[in-house]
Design a protein around this motif. Structure first.
Motif, mmCIF file in Angstrom:
data_model
loop_
_atom_site.group_PDB
_atom_site.id
_atom_site.type_symbol
_atom_site.label_atom_id
_atom_site.label_comp_id
_atom_site.label_asym_id
_atom_site.label_seq_id
_atom_site.Cartn_x
_atom_site.Cartn_y
_atom_site.Cartn_z
ATOM 1 N N SER A 65 -6.537 -11.370 2.828
ATOM 2 C CA SER A 65 -5.401 -11.978 2.134
ATOM 3 C C SER A 65 -5.487 -13.504 2.121
ATOM 4 C CB SER A 65 -4.081 -11.526 2.765
ATOM 5 O OG SER A 65 -3.898 -12.122 4.033
ATOM 6 N N ARG A 66 -6.206 -14.085 3.068
ATOM 7 C CA ARG A 66 -6.382 -15.541 3.093
ATOM 8 C C ARG A 66 -7.256 -16.027 1.935
ATOM 9 N NH1 ARG A 66 -9.285 -17.188 7.786
ATOM 10 N NH2 ARG A 66 -8.659 -19.264 7.171
ATOM 11 N N HIS A 67 -7.996 -15.115 1.319
ATOM 12 C CA HIS A 67 -8.960 -15.480 0.287
ATOM 13 C C HIS A 67 -8.551 -14.999 -1.106
ATOM 14 C CE1 HIS A 67 -11.808 -16.789 3.364
ATOM 15 N NE2 HIS A 67 -11.401 -15.746 4.041
ATOM 16 N N ARG A 68 -7.288 -14.653 -1.286
ATOM 17 C CA ARG A 68 -6.831 -14.203 -2.595
ATOM 18 C C ARG A 68 -5.419 -14.721 -2.825
ATOM 19 N NH1 ARG A 68 -6.693 -8.623 -3.951
ATOM 20 N NH2 ARG A 68 -4.588 -8.737 -4.728
ATOM 21 N N PRO A 69 -5.053 -14.908 -4.093
ATOM 22 C CA PRO A 69 -3.701 -15.400 -4.378
ATOM 23 C C PRO A 69 -2.668 -14.297 -4.199
ATOM 24 C CG PRO A 69 -4.875 -14.973 -6.415
ATOM 25 C CD PRO A 69 -5.854 -14.741 -5.294
ATOM 26 N N GLY A 70 -1.456 -14.696 -3.889
ATOM 27 C CA GLY A 70 -0.356 -13.749 -3.807
ATOM 28 C C GLY A 70 -0.257 -13.054 -2.469
ATOM 29 N N TYR A 71 0.474 -11.956 -2.472
ATOM 30 C CA TYR A 71 0.791 -11.198 -1.263
ATOM 31 C C TYR A 71 -0.075 -9.943 -1.186
ATOM 32 C CZ TYR A 71 3.390 -8.102 1.832
ATOM 33 O OH TYR A 71 3.745 -7.233 2.833
ATOM 34 N N LEU A 72 -0.716 -9.751 -0.049
ATOM 35 C CA LEU A 72 -1.433 -8.520 0.247
ATOM 36 C C LEU A 72 -0.853 -7.981 1.544
ATOM 37 C CD1 LEU A 72 -3.658 -6.401 -0.070
ATOM 38 C CD2 LEU A 72 -5.228 -7.997 1.062
ATOM 39 N N GLY A 73 -0.106 -6.901 1.440
ATOM 40 C CA GLY A 73 0.504 -6.295 2.613
ATOM 41 C C GLY A 73 -0.036 -4.908 2.854
ATOM 42 N N TYR A 74 0.370 -4.317 3.969
ATOM 43 C CA TYR A 74 -0.084 -2.966 4.285
ATOM 44 C C TYR A 74 0.948 -2.261 5.144
ATOM 45 C CZ TYR A 74 -1.692 -5.512 8.430
ATOM 46 O OH TYR A 74 -1.770 -6.322 9.529
ATOM 47 N N ALA A 75 0.961 -0.939 5.024
ATOM 48 C CA ALA A 75 1.851 -0.104 5.818
ATOM 49 C C ALA A 75 1.310 -0.021 7.243
ATOM 50 C CB ALA A 75 1.944 1.287 5.201
ATOM 51 N N PRO A 76 2.184 0.012 8.241
ATOM 52 C CA PRO A 76 1.738 0.051 9.640
ATOM 53 C C PRO A 76 0.823 1.228 9.960
ATOM 54 C CG PRO A 76 4.123 -0.258 9.518
ATOM 55 C CD PRO A 76 3.637 -0.023 8.122
ATOM 56 N N GLU A 77 1.026 2.366 9.306
ATOM 57 C CA GLU A 77 0.226 3.548 9.641
ATOM 58 C C GLU A 77 -1.245 3.433 9.251
ATOM 59 O OE1 GLU A 77 2.555 4.652 5.851
ATOM 60 O OE2 GLU A 77 3.005 3.678 7.751
ATOM 61 N N THR A 102 -13.068 5.292 0.237
ATOM 62 C CA THR A 102 -13.721 5.653 1.494
ATOM 63 C C THR A 102 -12.755 5.874 2.643
ATOM 64 O OG1 THR A 102 -14.056 3.321 2.049
ATOM 65 C CG2 THR A 102 -15.841 4.440 0.883
ATOM 66 N N LEU A 103 -11.529 5.432 2.502
ATOM 67 C CA LEU A 103 -10.506 5.594 3.543
ATOM 68 C C LEU A 103 -9.316 6.353 2.954
ATOM 69 C CD1 LEU A 103 -10.493 1.965 5.019
ATOM 70 C CD2 LEU A 103 -11.487 4.003 6.075
ATOM 71 N N PRO A 104 -8.511 6.996 3.805
ATOM 72 C CA PRO A 104 -7.336 7.717 3.304
ATOM 73 C C PRO A 104 -6.169 6.771 2.985
ATOM 74 C CG PRO A 104 -7.460 7.954 5.675
ATOM 75 C CD PRO A 104 -8.686 7.186 5.254
ATOM 76 N N ILE A 105 -6.426 5.872 2.020
ATOM 77 C CA ILE A 105 -5.420 4.886 1.619
ATOM 78 C C ILE A 105 -5.289 4.886 0.108
ATOM 79 C CG2 ILE A 105 -5.836 3.397 3.625
ATOM 80 C CD1 ILE A 105 -7.491 1.576 1.741
ATOM 81 N N ARG A 106 -4.202 4.291 -0.349
ATOM 82 C CA ARG A 106 -4.050 4.017 -1.777
ATOM 83 C C ARG A 106 -3.621 2.567 -1.931
ATOM 84 N NH1 ARG A 106 1.523 6.760 -4.003
ATOM 85 N NH2 ARG A 106 2.907 5.748 -2.506
ATOM 86 N N ILE A 107 -4.003 1.998 -3.041
ATOM 87 C CA ILE A 107 -3.692 0.608 -3.350
ATOM 88 C C ILE A 107 -2.579 0.606 -4.390
ATOM 89 C CG2 ILE A 107 -4.607 -1.616 -4.098
ATOM 90 C CD1 ILE A 107 -5.989 -0.344 -1.571
ATOM 91 N N ARG A 108 -1.475 -0.035 -4.058
ATOM 92 C CA ARG A 108 -0.361 -0.146 -5.021
ATOM 93 C C ARG A 108 -0.261 -1.590 -5.463
ATOM 94 N NH1 ARG A 108 4.931 2.561 -3.405
ATOM 95 N NH2 ARG A 108 5.205 2.297 -5.625
ATOM 96 N N VAL A 117 -1.266 -1.936 0.584
ATOM 97 C CA VAL A 117 -2.140 -0.836 0.981
ATOM 98 C C VAL A 117 -1.292 0.148 1.769
ATOM 99 C CG1 VAL A 117 -4.213 -0.180 2.255
ATOM 100 C CG2 VAL A 117 -4.133 -2.378 1.048
ATOM 101 N N GLU A 118 -1.321 1.405 1.356
ATOM 102 C CA GLU A 118 -0.508 2.446 1.995
ATOM 103 C C GLU A 118 -1.361 3.665 2.295
ATOM 104 O OE1 GLU A 118 2.522 3.164 -0.914
ATOM 105 O OE2 GLU A 118 3.603 1.308 -0.415
ATOM 106 N N ALA A 119 -0.826 4.559 3.082
ATOM 107 C CA ALA A 119 -1.497 5.831 3.352
ATOM 108 C C ALA A 119 -1.520 6.644 2.060
ATOM 109 C CB ALA A 119 -0.754 6.599 4.441
ATOM 110 N N ALA A 120 -2.651 7.281 1.795
ATOM 111 C CA ALA A 120 -2.773 8.117 0.620
ATOM 112 C C ALA A 120 -1.937 9.383 0.813
ATOM 113 C CB ALA A 120 -4.224 8.474 0.363
ATOM 114 N N PRO A 121 -1.110 9.752 -0.154
ATOM 115 C CA PRO A 121 -0.309 10.959 0.010
ATOM 116 C C PRO A 121 -1.180 12.205 0.090
ATOM 117 C CG PRO A 121 0.057 9.953 -2.173
ATOM 118 C CD PRO A 121 -0.925 9.104 -1.434
ATOM 119 N N GLY A 122 -0.852 13.086 1.031
ATOM 120 C CA GLY A 122 -1.547 14.348 1.160
ATOM 121 C C GLY A 122 -2.887 14.264 1.850
ATOM 122 N N GLN A 123 -3.380 13.083 2.176
ATOM 123 C CA GLN A 123 -4.683 12.946 2.819
ATOM 124 C C GLN A 123 -4.564 12.351 4.216
ATOM 125 O OE1 GLN A 123 -7.620 10.853 0.556
ATOM 126 N NE2 GLN A 123 -6.711 11.457 -1.363
#
Length: 127
Positions: A65-77, A102-108, A117-123
């Motif tokens: 996130s330090r190397h891109r504009p705007g907000y990049l957040g993620y869910a604690p899980e 490659t990871l059980p995540i989804r990008i919103r 970045v959040e947990a992928a539903p169902g995975q």
């Protein structure tokens, strides 16, 4: 230090500490830690890369996130998932998209400047 040397003088310590090429120093106004060797790949950003070796995903995303504009957040899980690799900083959206394969995540993406970045539903299974 990536090149040359520098002296640091924390205000509360009263003495100078010399930091040479290949070393690092963590300090604040009152205290300094001992001089340490510079961690491997810490200068990768100067070559447009972010290199991770068994990093927590949360730490990786904080650094990315330090190397891109705007907000990049993620869910604690998702923060404790582990990641290793060399990533190009020039296109962080592609980095995120590749992680989602490659990871059980989804990008919103809520806008060009707000990504989460959040947990992928169902995975999802906890690490």
């Amino acid at each position: 230090m990536l090149q040359h040397a520098v002296e640091a003088r924390p205000a509360g310590s009263g003495y100078a500490i010399r930091v040479e090429t290949g070393q690092r120093l963590r300090f604040d106004r009152q205290y300094s830690h001992p001089v340490e060797p510079l961690l491997a790949h810490r200068d990768a950003w100067t070559h447009g890369q972010l290199i991770a070796s068994d990093w927590r995903l949360g730490d990786f995303l904080d650094e990315l996130s330090r190397h891109r504009p705007g907000y990049l957040g993620y869910a604690p899980e998702v923060s404790e998932l582990r990641i290793s690799g060399a990533f190009q900083l020039a296109d962080s959206d592609t980095v995120l998209d590749n992680l989602s394969h490659t990871l059980p995540i989804r990008i919103r993406r809520f806008s060009r400047y707000w990504t989460r970045v959040e947990a992928a539903p169902g995975q999802w299974t906890k690490p």
